[in-house]
Enzyme design. Structure first.
Site, PDB file in Angstrom:
ATOM      1  N   LYS A  84      13.880 -26.780  -9.294  1.00  0.00           N
ATOM      2  CA  LYS A  84      14.083 -27.534 -10.531  1.00  0.00           C
ATOM      3  C   LYS A  84      15.232 -28.494 -10.321  1.00  0.00           C
ATOM      4  CE  LYS A  84      12.534 -27.345 -14.919  1.00  0.00           C
ATOM      5  NZ  LYS A  84      11.325 -26.781 -15.526  1.00  0.00           N
ATOM      6  N   GLY A 184       9.991 -26.335 -32.550  1.00  0.00           N
ATOM      7  CA  GLY A 184      10.138 -27.425 -31.583  1.00  0.00           C
ATOM      8  C   GLY A 184       8.847 -28.210 -31.486  1.00  0.00           C
ATOM      9  N   GLY A 186       8.156 -31.244 -29.667  1.00  0.00           N
ATOM     10  CA  GLY A 186       8.279 -32.287 -28.643  1.00  0.00           C
ATOM     11  C   GLY A 186       6.991 -32.503 -27.875  1.00  0.00           C
ATOM     12  N   VAL A 188       5.379 -30.822 -25.823  1.00  0.00           N
ATOM     13  CA  VAL A 188       4.435 -29.711 -25.781  1.00  0.00           C
ATOM     14  C   VAL A 188       4.180 -29.167 -27.195  1.00  0.00           C
ATOM     15  CG1 VAL A 188       3.938 -27.423 -24.868  1.00  0.00           C
ATOM     16  CG2 VAL A 188       5.166 -29.079 -23.452  1.00  0.00           C
TER      17      VAL A 188
HETATM   18  N1  PHE Z   1       8.406 -28.808 -17.172  1.00  0.00           N
HETATM   19  C1  PHE Z   1       7.374 -28.268 -16.332  1.00  0.00           C
HETATM   20  C2  PHE Z   1       7.414 -26.760 -16.373  1.00  0.00           C
HETATM   21  O1  PHE Z   1       8.417 -26.168 -16.693  1.00  0.00           O
HETATM   22  C3  PHE Z   1       7.656 -28.646 -14.957  1.00  0.00           C
HETATM   23  C4  PHE Z   1       6.659 -29.387 -14.175  1.00  0.00           C
HETATM   24  C5  PHE Z   1       5.867 -30.362 -14.681  1.00  0.00           C
HETATM   25  C6  PHE Z   1       6.594 -29.108 -12.863  1.00  0.00           C
HETATM   26  C7  PHE Z   1       5.024 -31.029 -13.881  1.00  0.00           C
HETATM   27  C8  PHE Z   1       5.771 -29.768 -12.029  1.00  0.00           C
HETATM   28  C9  PHE Z   1       4.989 -30.745 -12.544  1.00  0.00           C
HETATM   29  O2  PHE Z   1       6.440 -26.134 -16.049  1.00  0.00           O
END
Ligand code: PHE
Length: 357
Positions: A84, A184, A186, A188
């Site tokens: 990350k 939330g 956003g 998602v």
């Molecule tokens: N924010 C996404 C997650 O936590 C991270 C992600 C998105 C990783 C797209 C790779 C590709 O799953």
């Protein structure tokens, strides 16, 4: 993980593989790429951009989120490692400086030659990711500098997971009339609310942005609740869809739901929280299982699968995984997080030694 004042001590106390750190002097922003475990493949995970009290807070966030990605990839059956990135701001940036930072970040990714691949996360939506993609090949699923939006895929997997959990825990054969609180709204949370509304759920929504909450509530006919009242609101399913840590010592005793199932990463502030919630008889679906849809889908895109219907169908398989894990946890009388963890640990042990640590 306690936040230490010094970056060095924070890194020394981590069980991951390595951290790449860059300081972008023009903006005063620290860039951290935390790679937790590459047993299954090259590291991939989202990039979070946010103001943190200190750079070390940003680093700790990157580390915890990277660990979550290790479990997420393993849980969803993808040969990727956990990583990350965090862009740790000390104050908000104007557009010009943001552009400089994202260009620099793209070049940092390029310099890693694919050891870390990335996608959107909190503070780093598809548009900003597309800016990064102009400077690097390592934005997952990007084509010609255009980055995909994983939000609707994550939402779809979460919907499937909530359905499965409602089946196992509440004996519900559909989401019709199931009371779901989405905290939330956003990238998602918003598409999640739309899917749940279409499935007939009775929705309650909350967001720190009151205007956004009102707009979404009107769109889908949901009830609005103040962000401060979320934990005392009675519902069947609480769906954390904002930042992590919402399941903590303050909130766990207050919750008035039967199921916790939502897309936020790192929902438990501490590992003890999973047991505390379990003791209260509340079933929490492991975040990294239910929220893997977006990361999964954009990785499939990078493998050449571009048909949205095919991707949605594959992501829907998350429902089956959730059902299996909840059933196994119930049989063994353990928190679902423990049941999920066992599976992942088994897979990692079978697949890889040594870890590159
Ligand atoms: N924010 C996404 C997650 O936590 C991270 C992600 C998105 C990783 C797209 C790779 C590709 O799953």
């Amino acid at each position: 993980m306690p936040v230490d004042e010094t970056l060095a001590a924070t890194i020394a106390g981590w069980d991951g593989e390595y951290v790449v750190s860059r300081y972008h002097a023009d903006t005063g922003v620290w860039i951290f790429v935390a790679v937790h475990d590459t047993t299954l493949g090259p590291a991939a995970g989202g990039t979070r951009m946010k103001v943190y009290p200190t750079p070390a807070d940003g680093l700790v966030d990157a580390m915890r989120l990277a660990e979550g990605m290790t479990y997420k990839w393993a849980g969803v059956g993808m040969d990727m490692g956990g990583g990350k990135a965090v862009l740790a701001l000390s104050e908000p940036l104007d557009d010009a400086r943001l552009e400089q930072l994202l260009a620099r970040y793209g070049r940092v990714l390029e310099s890693l030659y694919g050891s870390f691949r990335t996608g959107p996360d909190v503070g780093m939506g598809p548009d900003r990711m597309a800016q990064v993609a102009r400077h690097t090949r390592w934005v997952v699923g990007a084509v010609d500098g255009d980055a995909p939006d994983p939000g609707m895929f994550t939402a779809h997997g979460v919907r499937a997971g909530i359905e499965a959990a409602a089946g196992v825990v509440l004996g519900a054969s559909s989401l019709a009339g199931v009371r779901i609180l989405v905290q939330g709204l956003g990238d998602v949370g918003a598409p999640l609310v739309d899917e749940l509304a279409a499935a007939g759920a009775e929705l309650i929504v909350a967001d720190i942005d009151a205007d956004l909450a009102r707009k979404v509530a009107e769109r889908v006919g949901a009830t609005e609740v103040d962000p401060t009242a979320v934990y005392q609101t009675t519902c069947d399913v609480y769906a954390p869809s904002a930042l992590g840590g919402s399941l903590n010592d303050d909130t766990i005793g207050q919750l008035r739901c039967r199921v916790v199932a939502g897309p936020a990463n790192n929902q438990f502030a501490t590992t003890g929280g999973a047991f505390a919630l379990h003791t209260r008889g509340i079933v929490a679906v492991p975040d990294y299982i239910i929220n893997a849809g977006g990361a999964y889908a954009v990785t499939r895109m990078s493998q050449g699968v571009r048909d949205g219907d095919v991707l949605m169908r594959e992501v829907g398989g998350i429902g089956l995984r959730v059902a299996e894990i909840l059933t196994e946890a119930a049989t063994d009388g353990v928190p679902p997080l423990q049941a999920a963890q066992r599976r992942v640990d088994r897979l990692l042990a079978d697949r890889g030694s040594p870890r590159y640590r």
